[in-house]
Enzyme design. Structure first.
Site, short mmCIF file in Angstrom:
data_model
loop_
_atom_site.label_atom_id
_atom_site.label_comp_id
_atom_site.label_asym_id
_atom_site.label_seq_id
_atom_site.Cartn_x
_atom_site.Cartn_y
_atom_site.Cartn_z
N ASP A 249 -11.18 2.08 2.97
CA ASP A 249 -11.52 0.55 3.00
C ASP A 249 -13.08 0.45 2.58
O ASP A 249 -13.42 -0.74 1.88
CB ASP A 249 -11.32 -0.13 4.34
N LYS B 228 0.81 -0.99 0.10
CA LYS B 228 -0.13 -0.01 0.06
C LYS B 228 0.86 1.22 -0.10
O LYS B 228 0.69 2.11 -0.65
CB LYS B 228 -0.93 -0.06 1.33
N GLN C 286 -5.22 -1.85 9.21
CA GLN C 286 -5.02 -3.26 8.67
C GLN C 286 -5.77 -4.21 9.51
O GLN C 286 -5.57 -4.39 10.64
CB GLN C 286 -3.64 -3.37 8.35
#
Ligand code: NDP
Length: 284
Positions: free
Chosen positions: A120, A53, A97
């Site tokens: 997300d 990322k 995460q």
């Protein structure tokens, strides 16, 4: 005829090139998109995803920051970090995460992220807006899958799409997005009987089970577009998908490889969401 291999890596690269141009234009207007990733604990797979990322951000010019916390971090501490990021105008996107250590509630953490920074697309408000068909931050993997299918030139409208898997992060949202693209969608899961009867009717087959090599050519209608979302590490250490690549390649029209298929698209959609978030927040 052998399937065309859908190189997600290449599609992702072309989207990243477009994004880099967009970010350069935004910078001229004084808008620097920023993503903060929070990683708790030392799960090696999570560290590897986070590296991908950060690399992606660098590639397109997004300012990225990584907050590393050890596995003993409390839920309260994590929520307070998120609160700080919600209030920080330089942070347009926040990604925590997953998975988190067992003592931290994932839903509490997801719900703490401001929906406008929820790159997300997991916040209940983002999910609700997606279900309603409102403009919102779409979850990255399902969004990436739709982009990949579109770039094959396949008309999704009117097709029969079969999705195997009903998780909140892949199966459910991708089924919904396919339906919003006017496909007729069948959702299968571990309780589905006669799986093969369903999958053999699929013009578009999306497999997201996390069961290595569970789909063979007997499951696939000749000419189908097959998207293999699964990422499984087998005993040899090799990463494989949920689909038997070599044999399904013989019958499908398009097939994604693992690795190099859906994975690179997931990160690219995260970058896209971060840029959209920055543009939206700049308008306020
Ligand atoms: P989950 O474990 O949350 O869900 C798996 C789903 O598959 C469940 O709905 C389950 O059914 C169903 N399933 C399991 N076994 C069978 C079976 N034998 N027949 C039919 N259905 C079955 O997984 P995720 O959705 O989170 O992830 C799926 C895979 O995709 C994993 O390999 C994961 O690593 C990968 N992944 C890849 C990403 C990428 O960017 N490339 C991103 C996210 C995930 P039930 O609900 O009945 O239990």
């Amino acid at each position: 005829m052998a399937a065309t291999i859908l190189q997600g890596k290449e599609v992702a690269q072309s989207i990243r090139t477009e994004l880099a141009t967009e970010v350069a234009d935004l910078k001229k207007q004084g808008i620097i998109p920023g993503l903060t990733v929070v990683l708790v604990g030392d799960d090696p797979a999570s560290h590897s995803y986070v590296r991908g990322k950060s690399k992606g951000c660098e590639e397109v010019g997004i300012r990225s920051e990584l907050i590393l916390k050890d596995a003993s971090t409390t839920e309260e501490e994590l929520l307070s970090i998120i609160q700080g990021l919600n209030e920080n105008p330089n942070v347009n996107g926040i990604l925590v995460q997953l998975p988190l250590p067992a003592h931290i509630s994932e839903s509490a953490v997801i719900e703490a992220i401001h929906p406008e920074k929820d790159v997300d697309g997991f916040h209940p408000i983002s999910v609700g807006n997606m279900v309603l068909g409102n403009e919102t931050m779409l979850p990255c993997t399902p969004h990436g899958i739709i982009e990949l299918i579109k770039r094959t030139g396949t008309e999704i409208a009117g097709k029969h799409a079969v999705v195997i898997g009903r998780s909140n992060i892949v199966g459910k949202p991708v089924s919904l997005l396919l339906q919003q693209e006017n496909a007729t969608v069948t959702m299968c899961h571990s309780r589905t009987q006669n799986l093969e009867e369903h999958t053999r009717r699929a013009d578009i087959l999306v497999v997201a089970t996390g069961k290595a090599h569970m789909i063979g050519k007997e499951h696939v209608k000749p000419g189908a577009v097959v998207i293999d979302v699964g990422v499984n590490r087998i005993e040899t250490g090799k990463l494989v998908g949920d689909v038997k690549f070599d044999e399904v390649q013989e019958v499908a029209s398009f097939l994604t490889p693992v690795p190099g298929g859906v994975g690179p698209m997931t990160i690219t959609m995260l970058l896209k969401n971060t840029v959209s978030a920055a543009k939206k927040q700049a308008k306020r």
